[in-house]
Design an enzyme around this catalytic site. Structure first.
Site, PDB file in Angstrom:
ATOM      1  N   GLY A   9      39.442  86.567  60.132  1.00 58.35           N
ATOM      2  CA  GLY A   9      38.553  85.831  61.048  1.00 58.35           C
ATOM      3  C   GLY A   9      37.112  85.858  60.574  1.00 58.35           C
ATOM      4  O   GLY A   9      36.781  86.423  59.519  1.00 58.35           O
ATOM      5  N   GLN A  10      36.233  85.243  61.398  1.00 54.82           N
ATOM      6  CA  GLN A  10      34.823  85.136  61.001  1.00 54.82           C
ATOM      7  C   GLN A  10      34.192  86.515  60.839  1.00 54.82           C
ATOM      8  O   GLN A  10      33.537  86.801  59.831  1.00 54.82           O
ATOM      9  CB  GLN A  10      34.056  84.343  62.087  1.00 54.82           C
ATOM     10  CG  GLN A  10      32.609  84.056  61.714  1.00 54.82           C
ATOM     11  CD  GLN A  10      31.752  83.616  62.893  1.00 54.82           C
ATOM     12  OE1 GLN A  10      32.138  83.735  64.061  1.00 54.82           O
ATOM     13  NE2 GLN A  10      30.572  83.138  62.588  1.00 54.82           N
ATOM     14  N   LEU A  11      34.415  87.395  61.819  1.00 55.43           N
ATOM     15  CA  LEU A  11      33.845  88.752  61.742  1.00 55.43           C
ATOM     16  C   LEU A  11      34.682  89.613  60.797  1.00 55.43           C
ATOM     17  O   LEU A  11      34.147  90.340  59.944  1.00 55.43           O
ATOM     18  CB  LEU A  11      33.827  89.379  63.142  1.00 55.43           C
ATOM     19  CG  LEU A  11      33.477  90.861  63.236  1.00 55.43           C
ATOM     20  CD1 LEU A  11      32.071  91.122  62.704  1.00 55.43           C
ATOM     21  CD2 LEU A  11      33.615  91.335  64.674  1.00 55.43           C
ATOM     22  N   ASP A  32      46.427  90.388  59.221  1.00 59.10           N
ATOM     23  CA  ASP A  32      46.259  89.197  60.067  1.00 59.10           C
ATOM     24  C   ASP A  32      47.617  88.509  60.153  1.00 59.10           C
ATOM     25  O   ASP A  32      48.580  88.931  59.505  1.00 59.10           O
ATOM     26  CB  ASP A  32      45.178  88.272  59.461  1.00 59.10           C
ATOM     27  CG  ASP A  32      44.439  87.506  60.561  1.00 59.10           C
ATOM     28  OD1 ASP A  32      43.189  87.512  60.573  1.00 59.10           O
ATOM     29  OD2 ASP A  32      45.124  86.922  61.432  1.00 59.10           O
ATOM     30  N   TYR A 128      39.004  84.241  78.036  1.00 62.43           N
ATOM     31  CA  TYR A 128      38.484  85.117  76.977  1.00 62.43           C
ATOM     32  C   TYR A 128      37.581  86.194  77.584  1.00 62.43           C
ATOM     33  O   TYR A 128      37.776  87.390  77.339  1.00 62.43           O
ATOM     34  CB  TYR A 128      37.702  84.263  75.995  1.00 62.43           C
ATOM     35  CG  TYR A 128      36.894  84.987  74.958  1.00 62.43           C
ATOM     36  CD1 TYR A 128      35.502  84.993  75.020  1.00 62.43           C
ATOM     37  CD2 TYR A 128      37.507  85.635  73.884  1.00 62.43           C
ATOM     38  CE1 TYR A 128      34.752  85.632  74.053  1.00 62.43           C
ATOM     39  CE2 TYR A 128      36.755  86.274  72.919  1.00 62.43           C
ATOM     40  CZ  TYR A 128      35.377  86.258  73.001  1.00 62.43           C
ATOM     41  OH  TYR A 128      34.631  86.896  72.040  1.00 62.43           O
TER      42      TYR A 128
HETATM   43  C1  VAH Z   1      32.842  82.683  71.446  1.00 66.50           C
HETATM   44  N1  VAH Z   1      31.802  83.370  69.354  1.00 66.50           N
HETATM   45  O1  VAH Z   1      32.112  81.724  71.455  1.00 66.50           O
HETATM   46  C2  VAH Z   1      32.456  83.869  70.560  1.00 66.50           C
HETATM   47  C3  VAH Z   1      31.506  84.797  71.282  1.00 66.50           C
HETATM   48  C4  VAH Z   1      29.481  84.980  72.754  1.00 66.50           C
HETATM   49  C5  VAH Z   1      30.401  84.065  72.036  1.00 66.50           C
HETATM   50  O2  VAH Z   1      32.215  85.631  72.109  1.00 66.50           O
HETATM   51  O3  VAH Z   1      33.850  82.730  72.103  1.00 66.50           O
END
Ligand code: VAH
Length: 302
Positions: A9-11, A32, A128
């Site tokens: 992933g990005q991180l 992954d 999320y």
């Molecule tokens: C998102 N990049 O947009 C993530 C992050 C604060 C944003 O959690 O879901």
């Protein structure tokens, strides 16, 4: 040995690089859901919902630290709420349970400013954000009930030039640079004045390593530390890009992600991170813009 889930992933991509530099590349196993293409054994295919395989990996590879990054981000999560909840929640529970049983010494788990509402209260409105707020409580539970040394950061939107963004609401802040270099214009999915907390990836990676290196007794937050560096809007960012690429054009066509962005705060306070383990960002919007464009221009010209 260290295991990083969500390593592509990005991180994850940049954290794996930093961990391999710090601990030696043979001591970091990246994982992954994508199929393994190499035979080095340093990358393994792992779905964090497969608890058996996770436990086998941790026990048979002598894993002592886990960076559990695998998750579905805010925008993608709203497209498939049940799947997002299952991956984000059951994935974390599997990692916490396996870590407890296998005596893993330290676990890192990323939370997000998405746990906040626009007023800065922990009051998430995306699946999320709900999964991150619930996950924070589970991290604290495993620390208090089982002594598991789980540490967490509430990241702002992360910006990097090495990888594509991962399906978040802040992805515009990466795409805008790629489009500025490629075509000189960008159609943004947020309104131009939508201000959000943001951070350049080198700062986010360093914050993660500094948190994990802090003496255990300094850690007073066992849900998740808020982390801040800067806040800006698409309009602010476009102005900084234009100071390097005159004529860059920003157009805004807000979509479903506008509502998500407006449910988040414009700024967050990270005084506990500064107090407990000396957090201090190194990149502001102008230094980040310079660095992003320098790398992306180089890629574009090659
Ligand atoms: C998102 N990049 O947009 C993530 C992050 C604060 C944003 O959690 O879901």
């Amino acid at each position: 040995k260290i295991l990083v889930t969500g390593a592509c992933g990005q991180l994850g991509t940049e954290l794996v690089e930093a961990l391999r530099r710090k601990y030696g590349w043979k001591n970091v196993i990246s994982a992954d859901v994508h199929p393994a293409t190499d035979t080095s054994g340093l990358y393994v295919r792992l779905d964090v919902l497969n608890k058996k395989k996770l436990a086998y990996l941790v026990q048979h590879r002598g894993i002592k630290q886990i960076f559990h990054l695998a998750a579905v981000l805010s925008a993608t999560g709203e497209q498939n709420p049940q799947k997002a909840w299952e991956i984000n929640m059951q994935g974390l529970l599997n990692v916490l349970e396996v870590s407890k049983d296998s005596k893993v010494q330290k676990i890192f788990w990323p939370s997000s400013i998405a746990v906040f509402d626009a007023k800065g209260e922990v009051n998430p409105s995306t699946v999320y954000g709900i999964s991150k707020a619930a996950g924070e409580q589970w991290c604290r539970y495993y620390f208090e009930r089982h002594g598991l040394d789980v540490r967490s950061l509430r990241y702002p939107g992360l910006i990097s030039h090495k990888t594509k963004p991962g399906g978040g609401t802040t992805d515009y802040s990466v795409e805008i640079f790629q489009e500025a270099v490629r075509s000189g214009k960008y159609a943004c999915f947020l309104k131009e004045h939508t201000t959000l907390p943001m951070m350049y990836m080198p700062d986010a990676v360093r914050a993660t390593l500094e948190l994990m290196d802090a003496p255990k007794e300094n850690i007073t937050v066992r849900t998740s530390y808020s982390l801040a560096a800067m806040s800006f809007s698409p309009r602010d960012l476009a102005a900084h890009i234009r100071s390097h690429l005159p004529g860059f054009e920003l157009e805004c066509y807000p979509d479903f992600r506008q509502e998500i962005a407006e449910s988040w705060p414009m700024i967050v306070s990270d005084y506990r991170a500064r107090r407990d383990w000396g957090w201090q960002e190194a990149y502001d919007i102008s230094r980040m813009t310079e660095d992003m464009l320098a790398h992306l221009m180089q890629k574009e010209l090659c």
